[in-house]
Design a protein around this motif. Structure first.
Motif, PDB file in Angstrom:
ATOM      1  N   PHE A   1       0.525  -0.753   0.274  1.00 51.73           N
ATOM      2  CA  PHE A   1      -0.192  -0.553  -0.001  1.00 51.73           C
ATOM      3  C   PHE A   1       0.739   0.896  -0.307  1.00 51.73           C
ATOM      4  O   PHE A   1       1.137   2.430  -0.771  1.00 51.73           O
ATOM      5  CB  PHE A   1      -1.041   0.011   1.349  1.00 51.73           C
ATOM      6  N   HIS A   2       2.095   0.968   1.153  1.00 53.97           N
ATOM      7  CA  HIS A   2       2.823   2.156   0.658  1.00 53.97           C
ATOM      8  C   HIS A   2       3.763   2.781  -0.456  1.00 53.97           C
ATOM      9  O   HIS A   2       3.545   3.655  -0.328  1.00 53.97           O
ATOM     10  CB  HIS A   2       3.685   2.318   2.046  1.00 53.97           C
ATOM     11  N   HIS A   3       4.607   1.388  -0.685  1.00 57.14           N
ATOM     12  CA  HIS A   3       4.931   2.128  -2.187  1.00 57.14           C
ATOM     13  C   HIS A   3       4.210   2.181  -3.210  1.00 57.14           C
ATOM     14  O   HIS A   3       4.135   2.943  -4.111  1.00 57.14           O
ATOM     15  CB  HIS A   3       5.822   0.671  -2.075  1.00 57.14           C
ATOM     16  N   SER A   4       2.866   1.604  -3.212  1.00 59.74           N
ATOM     17  CA  SER A   4       2.450   1.964  -4.772  1.00 59.74           C
ATOM     18  C   SER A   4       1.710   3.117  -4.582  1.00 59.74           C
ATOM     19  O   SER A   4       1.732   3.772  -5.433  1.00 59.74           O
ATOM     20  CB  SER A   4       0.695   0.647  -4.354  1.00 59.74           C
TER      21      SER A   4
ATOM     22  N   LEU B   1       3.135   5.407  -2.955  1.00 62.75           N
ATOM     23  CA  LEU B   1       4.659   6.714  -3.041  1.00 62.75           C
ATOM     24  C   LEU B   1       4.971   6.483  -4.819  1.00 62.75           C
ATOM     25  O   LEU B   1       5.235   7.306  -5.357  1.00 62.75           O
ATOM     26  CB  LEU B   1       5.396   5.760  -2.333  1.00 62.75           C
ATOM     27  N   VAL B   2       4.693   5.466  -5.103  1.00 63.76           N
ATOM     28  CA  VAL B   2       5.220   5.447  -6.379  1.00 63.76           C
ATOM     29  C   VAL B   2       4.399   5.965  -7.452  1.00 63.76           C
ATOM     30  O   VAL B   2       4.975   6.457  -8.613  1.00 63.76           O
ATOM     31  CB  VAL B   2       5.141   4.085  -6.982  1.00 63.76           C
ATOM     32  N   LEU B   3       2.555   6.278  -7.215  1.00 65.43           N
ATOM     33  CA  LEU B   3       2.065   6.667  -7.961  1.00 65.43           C
ATOM     34  C   LEU B   3       1.964   7.883  -8.114  1.00 65.43           C
ATOM     35  O   LEU B   3       2.433   8.784  -9.190  1.00 65.43           O
ATOM     36  CB  LEU B   3       0.428   5.820  -7.655  1.00 65.43           C
ATOM     37  N   LEU B   4       2.029   8.238  -7.401  1.00 66.68           N
ATOM     38  CA  LEU B   4       2.513  10.053  -7.155  1.00 66.68           C
ATOM     39  C   LEU B   4       3.837  10.745  -7.909  1.00 66.68           C
ATOM     40  O   LEU B   4       4.171  11.283  -8.572  1.00 66.68           O
ATOM     41  CB  LEU B   4       2.976  10.383  -5.582  1.00 66.68           C
ATOM     42  N   GLU B   5       4.845   9.530  -7.757  1.00 63.48           N
ATOM     43  CA  GLU B   5       6.271   9.816  -8.335  1.00 63.48           C
ATOM     44  C   GLU B   5       6.201   9.375 -10.410  1.00 63.48           C
ATOM     45  O   GLU B   5       6.405  10.196 -11.338  1.00 63.48           O
ATOM     46  CB  GLU B   5       7.199   8.875  -7.584  1.00 63.48           C
ATOM     47  N   TRP B   6       4.970   8.674 -10.247  1.00 60.75           N
ATOM     48  CA  TRP B   6       4.626   8.109 -11.541  1.00 60.75           C
ATOM     49  C   TRP B   6       4.151   8.783 -12.346  1.00 60.75           C
ATOM     50  O   TRP B   6       4.211   9.426 -14.031  1.00 60.75           O
ATOM     51  CB  TRP B   6       4.031   6.453 -11.862  1.00 60.75           C
ATOM     52  N   MET B   7       3.601  10.035 -12.130  1.00 56.49           N
ATOM     53  CA  MET B   7       1.841  10.634 -12.173  1.00 56.49           C
ATOM     54  C   MET B   7       3.250  11.615 -13.436  1.00 56.49           C
ATOM     55  O   MET B   7       2.348  12.115 -14.191  1.00 56.49           O
ATOM     56  CB  MET B   7       1.051  11.574 -11.718  1.00 56.49           C
ATOM     57  N   SER B   8       4.934  11.724 -12.417  1.00 59.28           N
ATOM     58  CA  SER B   8       5.199  13.361 -13.052  1.00 59.28           C
ATOM     59  C   SER B   8       6.002  12.266 -14.436  1.00 59.28           C
ATOM     60  O   SER B   8       6.472  13.705 -15.463  1.00 59.28           O
ATOM     61  CB  SER B   8       6.053  14.177 -12.394  1.00 59.28           C
ATOM     62  N   PHE B   9       5.791  11.150 -13.908  1.00 59.03           N
ATOM     63  CA  PHE B   9       6.863  10.552 -15.788  1.00 59.03           C
ATOM     64  C   PHE B   9       7.100   9.337 -15.226  1.00 59.03           C
ATOM     65  O   PHE B   9       6.666   8.541 -14.615  1.00 59.03           O
ATOM     66  CB  PHE B   9       8.169  10.625 -15.837  1.00 59.03           C
TER      67      PHE B   9
ATOM     68  N   SER C   1       6.359   4.732 -17.494  1.00 57.89           N
ATOM     69  CA  SER C   1       5.145   4.547 -17.843  1.00 57.89           C
ATOM     70  C   SER C   1       4.533   3.428 -17.062  1.00 57.89           C
ATOM     71  O   SER C   1       5.004   3.498 -16.344  1.00 57.89           O
ATOM     72  CB  SER C   1       5.562   3.578 -19.302  1.00 57.89           C
ATOM     73  N   PHE C   2       3.241   3.316 -17.691  1.00 60.56           N
ATOM     74  CA  PHE C   2       3.012   1.892 -16.803  1.00 60.56           C
ATOM     75  C   PHE C   2       4.162   0.722 -16.554  1.00 60.56           C
ATOM     76  O   PHE C   2       3.940   0.043 -15.117  1.00 60.56           O
ATOM     77  CB  PHE C   2       1.251   1.394 -17.287  1.00 60.56           C
ATOM     78  N   LEU C   3       5.031   0.282 -16.733  1.00 63.42           N
ATOM     79  CA  LEU C   3       5.551  -0.676 -16.659  1.00 63.42           C
ATOM     80  C   LEU C   3       6.519  -0.294 -15.626  1.00 63.42           C
ATOM     81  O   LEU C   3       6.537  -1.226 -14.973  1.00 63.42           O
ATOM     82  CB  LEU C   3       6.537  -1.392 -18.115  1.00 63.42           C
ATOM     83  N   TYR C   4       6.523   1.003 -16.014  1.00 65.77           N
ATOM     84  CA  TYR C   4       7.908   1.811 -15.377  1.00 65.77           C
ATOM     85  C   TYR C   4       7.525   1.740 -13.159  1.00 65.77           C
ATOM     86  O   TYR C   4       7.869   0.915 -12.489  1.00 65.77           O
ATOM     87  CB  TYR C   4       8.213   2.835 -15.612  1.00 65.77           C
ATOM     88  N   PHE C   5       5.716   2.057 -13.483  1.00 68.29           N
ATOM     89  CA  PHE C   5       5.299   1.866 -12.278  1.00 68.29           C
ATOM     90  C   PHE C   5       5.755   0.308 -11.905  1.00 68.29           C
ATOM     91  O   PHE C   5       5.944  -0.066 -10.356  1.00 68.29           O
ATOM     92  CB  PHE C   5       3.730   2.275 -11.914  1.00 68.29           C
ATOM     93  N   ILE C   6       4.439  -0.253 -12.371  1.00 65.52           N
ATOM     94  CA  ILE C   6       5.007  -1.980 -11.773  1.00 65.52           C
ATOM     95  C   ILE C   6       5.839  -2.406 -11.537  1.00 65.52           C
ATOM     96  O   ILE C   6       6.384  -2.950 -10.572  1.00 65.52           O
ATOM     97  CB  ILE C   6       4.220  -2.919 -12.759  1.00 65.52           C
ATOM     98  N   GLY C   7       7.433  -2.218 -12.000  1.00 66.52           N
ATOM     99  CA  GLY C   7       8.501  -2.610 -12.057  1.00 66.52           C
ATOM    100  C   GLY C   7       8.708  -1.483 -10.673  1.00 66.52           C
ATOM    101  O   GLY C   7       9.633  -3.330  -9.964  1.00 66.52           O
ATOM    102  N   LYS C   8       8.871  -0.771 -10.999  1.00 64.29           N
ATOM    103  CA  LYS C   8       8.866   0.018  -9.282  1.00 64.29           C
ATOM    104  C   LYS C   8       8.685  -0.364  -8.017  1.00 64.29           C
ATOM    105  O   LYS C   8       9.627  -0.575  -7.431  1.00 64.29           O
ATOM    106  CB  LYS C   8       9.107   1.359  -9.386  1.00 64.29           C
ATOM    107  N   VAL C   9       7.742  -0.699  -8.365  1.00 67.45           N
ATOM    108  CA  VAL C   9       6.666  -0.968  -7.242  1.00 67.45           C
ATOM    109  C   VAL C   9       7.185  -2.210  -6.427  1.00 67.45           C
ATOM    110  O   VAL C   9       7.519  -2.467  -5.737  1.00 67.45           O
ATOM    111  CB  VAL C   9       4.928  -1.096  -7.268  1.00 67.45           C
ATOM    112  N   PHE C  10       7.345  -3.267  -7.404  1.00 61.54           N
ATOM    113  CA  PHE C  10       7.622  -4.883  -7.563  1.00 61.54           C
ATOM    114  C   PHE C  10       8.420  -4.627  -6.776  1.00 61.54           C
ATOM    115  O   PHE C  10       9.040  -5.372  -5.236  1.00 61.54           O
ATOM    116  CB  PHE C  10       7.579  -5.461  -8.487  1.00 61.54           C
ATOM    117  N   PHE C  11      10.015  -3.948  -6.674  1.00 60.77           N
ATOM    118  CA  PHE C  11      11.790  -4.114  -6.808  1.00 60.77           C
ATOM    119  C   PHE C  11      11.791  -3.335  -5.605  1.00 60.77           C
ATOM    120  O   PHE C  11      12.900  -3.658  -5.003  1.00 60.77           O
ATOM    121  CB  PHE C  11      12.623  -3.208  -7.865  1.00 60.77           C
TER     122      PHE C  11
END
Length: 176
Positions: free
Chosen positions: A126-129, A131-139, A141-151
Motif C-alpha cells: 500500500f505504502h509503496h504503490s 508513493l510510486v504512483l505519486l512519483e509516476w504521475m510526473s514521468f 510508463s505503466f511498466l515503470y510503475f509496476i516494476g518500481k513498486v515490485f522491486f
C-alpha cells in the motif's frame, strides 16, 4: 526505558537511516529506493488511536520530506499507511480486539508468523504503490510503475526482515 522515549529514539533512528543512508545508495537509486522508515509506523503499539496514528504518520512522512525535499510525497504515503493500519489489524485479527488494546505492538510474537507477514507485506505494498504512483504521475510508463513498486517492495521487505532479526528477537511464538 519508558515507552515514549523508546518511540522517539526509534523515530529518529528510522528517519536518519532512511535520509542519510538508504536514499543515497547509488547502485539502486535510479530504479529501486529501499524504504525502511515506514516500519516505525508498523511497529507502533496496538493501542495507538486512529487519530494518533494519522498525526504520527503525518509527522513521520513530513520529517522525511524535509530531508529529501519532496514536499508532501512521504507525508501522503505515511498518512495512507496510518489510515489503513487499524482496519487491516482488525481484519487480520478479528476476534482479538482486546489484545489489540494492550501496550504490545505488531510482531511475530503478538500476531503469529503468517498474520504478521501478511500484515507487513500488505502495508508495504500500500505504502509503496501510493508513493510510486505519486512519483509516476510526473514521468514514466505503466511498466515503470509496476516494476518500481515490485522491486522497491522487495528491497524494503528484505530490509524489514533484517530489522526484525536485529531488533526483535523471536522468543515465544503464537500459534497461527
Amino acid at each position: 526505558m519508558s515507552e515514549p522515549v523508546k518511540q522517539i529514539i526509534r523515530f529518529i533512528f528510522f528517519i536518519l537511516v532512511q535520509a542519510l543512508v538508504l536514499n543515497h545508495m547509488p547502485a539502486l537509486h535510479r530504479f529501486v529506493t529501499p524504504y525502511l522508515y515506514f516500519l516505525y509506523l508498523i511497529w507502533l503499539p496496538f493501542n495507538v488511536s486512529r487519530s494518533g496514528m494519522l498525526i504520527i504518520g503525518f509527522i513521520t512522512g513530513f520529517a522525511l520530506d524535509l530531508f529529501t525535499k519532496t514536499p508532501g510525497l512521504h507525508a501522503s504515503a505515511c498518512l495512507w499507511l496510518a489510515y489503513l493500519r487499524t482496519p487491516l489489524l482488525k481484519l487480520l485479527l478479528p476476534g482479538e480486539t482486546k489484545e489489540l488494546k494492550t501496550g504490545s505492538s505488531p510482531s511475530v510474537r503478538s500476531m503469529g508468523l503468517t498474520t504478521y507477514i501478511l500484515f507487513v507485506v500488505m502495508l508495504t505494498l500500500f505504502h509503496h504503490s501510493w508513493l510510486v504512483l505519486l512519483e509516476w504521475m510526473s514521468f514514466g510508463s505503466f511498466l515503470y510503475f509496476i516494476g518500481k513498486v515490485f522491486f522497491t517492495t522487495l528491497a524494503s521487505l528484505l530490509l524489514i526482515l533484517i530489522a526484525e532479526l536485529l531488533f526483535r528477537p523471536i522468543k515465544k511464538r503464537r500459534k497461527d
